[in-house]
Design a protein around this motif. Structure first.
Motif, PDB file in Angstrom:
ATOM      1  N   SER A 146     -26.693  42.504  18.644  1.00 44.16           N
ATOM      2  CA  SER A 146     -27.736  42.504  19.667  1.00 44.16           C
ATOM      3  C   SER A 146     -27.282  41.627  20.820  1.00 44.16           C
ATOM      4  CB  SER A 146     -29.070  41.980  19.102  1.00 44.16           C
ATOM      5  OG  SER A 146     -28.947  40.629  18.703  1.00 44.16           O
ATOM      6  N   LYS A 151     -22.726  52.566  20.719  1.00 44.78           N
ATOM      7  CA  LYS A 151     -22.665  52.218  22.130  1.00 44.78           C
ATOM      8  C   LYS A 151     -22.834  53.529  22.885  1.00 44.78           C
ATOM      9  CE  LYS A 151     -19.685  50.664  25.899  1.00 44.78           C
ATOM     10  NZ  LYS A 151     -18.335  50.229  26.325  1.00 44.78           N
ATOM     11  N   LEU A 169     -26.934  50.226  21.413  1.00 49.32           N
ATOM     12  CA  LEU A 169     -26.449  49.344  22.462  1.00 49.32           C
ATOM     13  C   LEU A 169     -26.135  50.179  23.696  1.00 49.32           C
ATOM     14  CD1 LEU A 169     -23.964  47.360  20.195  1.00 49.32           C
ATOM     15  CD2 LEU A 169     -26.211  46.565  20.935  1.00 49.32           C
ATOM     16  N   CYS A 194     -26.414  45.376  25.053  1.00 54.09           N
ATOM     17  CA  CYS A 194     -25.507  46.117  25.936  1.00 54.09           C
ATOM     18  C   CYS A 194     -24.075  45.671  25.695  1.00 54.09           C
ATOM     19  CB  CYS A 194     -25.885  45.867  27.396  1.00 54.09           C
ATOM     20  SG  CYS A 194     -24.862  46.751  28.604  1.00 54.09           S
ATOM     21  N   GLN A 199     -30.635  39.637  28.421  1.00 57.63           N
ATOM     22  CA  GLN A 199     -30.821  40.252  27.110  1.00 57.63           C
ATOM     23  C   GLN A 199     -31.750  39.410  26.236  1.00 57.63           C
ATOM     24  OE1 GLN A 199     -29.901  43.149  25.729  1.00 57.63           O
ATOM     25  NE2 GLN A 199     -28.883  43.891  27.583  1.00 57.63           N
TER      26      GLN A 199
END
Length: 294
Positions: free
Chosen positions: A3, A161, A184, A202, A218
């Motif tokens: 995360s 991702k 992500l 991300c 984030q």
């Protein structure tokens, strides 16, 4: 399992070779600035122009510098299934915590071929896998139904991702694979909306040069403070665009060299240094975000 802000690390070169000292210093800075994991030898790390030996020397260097403080997700994909198996096994031997795996590019297999490719990879090695869907580069798209099929069939496939740019897929993946399947964003400019739909972080290009701002954004989102996250995103948005104002990773290496001069802006052919216009765009975006030499 993963995360927050996860930089897709650049690979610094000097005189044509991997600059290990600069890389170690760069990785350490990323950790002190709050990055929650790191990705050596992804697309931004110029994996396409690293030899096998160079690639895993970079991964081993990253693992050694990190010393278990955050997860290391090593780029390990290939369009050749046997090479992908060799890569993931070598990533595990190097001490990586997971492997970032693109679907086969150039070959353009159908969805059954993509599934069979990943089935062979995870059967051959038990290292956790983060799928990397980036059809703009690979021309191969892991469709949502295939992502769900893979996540359900193989618990070792723990995350994706997603650089497809197709935001509804976050909900599709969440509905099919469940909320524990980690999503992500692969696009910095979409990270805010991506998390609002159920993403957890991300894998970022921008975090190479703005790790603290990316980590704070984030963290704010994961805490539910979207007002703070939006304010940071407003600061970073011009930089997200600027870092793709010429062929990546030229602009991000130029930006990093501006703020950390010990990291050379050198890239390997066929990549070239960014244009003057791109450099000026990057410089303005850094100023707008308040990012100066460290």
């Amino acid at each position: 399992m993963f995360s927050g802000s996860i930089p897709a690390l650049v690979t610094p070169f000097r005189n044509g070779s991997f600059d290990e000292d600069a890389y170690r210093d760069f990785v350490e800075w990323q950790l002190t600035e709050g990055s929650s994991a790191v990705v050596p030898c992804g697309t931004t790390g110029e994996s396409a122009t690293l030899t096998f030996e160079e690639h895993f020397h970079v991964v081993r260097t990253c693992v050694d510098q990190v010393r278990g403080r955050v997860p290391v997700i090593a780029g390990a994909g290939s369009n050749d299934t046997q090479v992908a198996i060799k890569n993931i096994r070598t990533a595990k031997e190097a001490g990586a915590d997971a492997a970032l795996m693109v679907p086969p590019y150039y070959n353009r297999p159908n969805q059954d071929g993509i599934f069979a490719h990943f089935e062979a990879v995870v059967t051959a090695c038990d290292l956790p896998v983060v799928l990397y869907n980036v059809p703009g580069r690979t021309v191969t798209d892991i469709k949502p139904e295939t992502v769900v099929r893979l996540a359900r069939a193989f618990p070792q496939i723990v995350a994706i991702k997603d650089a497809s740019g197709d935001m509804p897929r976050v909900s599709m993946h969440r509905g099919g694979a469940g909320p524990d399947f980690v999503q992500l964003s692969g696009n910095d400019d979409m990270a805010l909306a991506f998390n609002a739909l159920g993403g957890r972080g991300c894998i970022s290009v921008t975090a190479n040069v703005a790790p603290r701002l990316c980590a704070d954004m984030q963290a704010a989102m994961l805490a539910g403070d979207y007002d703070k996250a939006l304010a940071i995103n407003d600061l970073l948005y011009p930089l997200h665009a600027a870092l793709f104002s010429d062929a990546s990773p030229g602009p991000v290496k130029y930006a990093l060299n501006r703020i950390r001069p010990n990291v050379s802006a050198d890239v390997r052919l066929p990549m070239t240094l960014p244009s003057t216009e791109s450099c000026n765009t990057v410089a303005r975006a850094l100023d707008f975000a308040g990012i100066s030499q460290q």
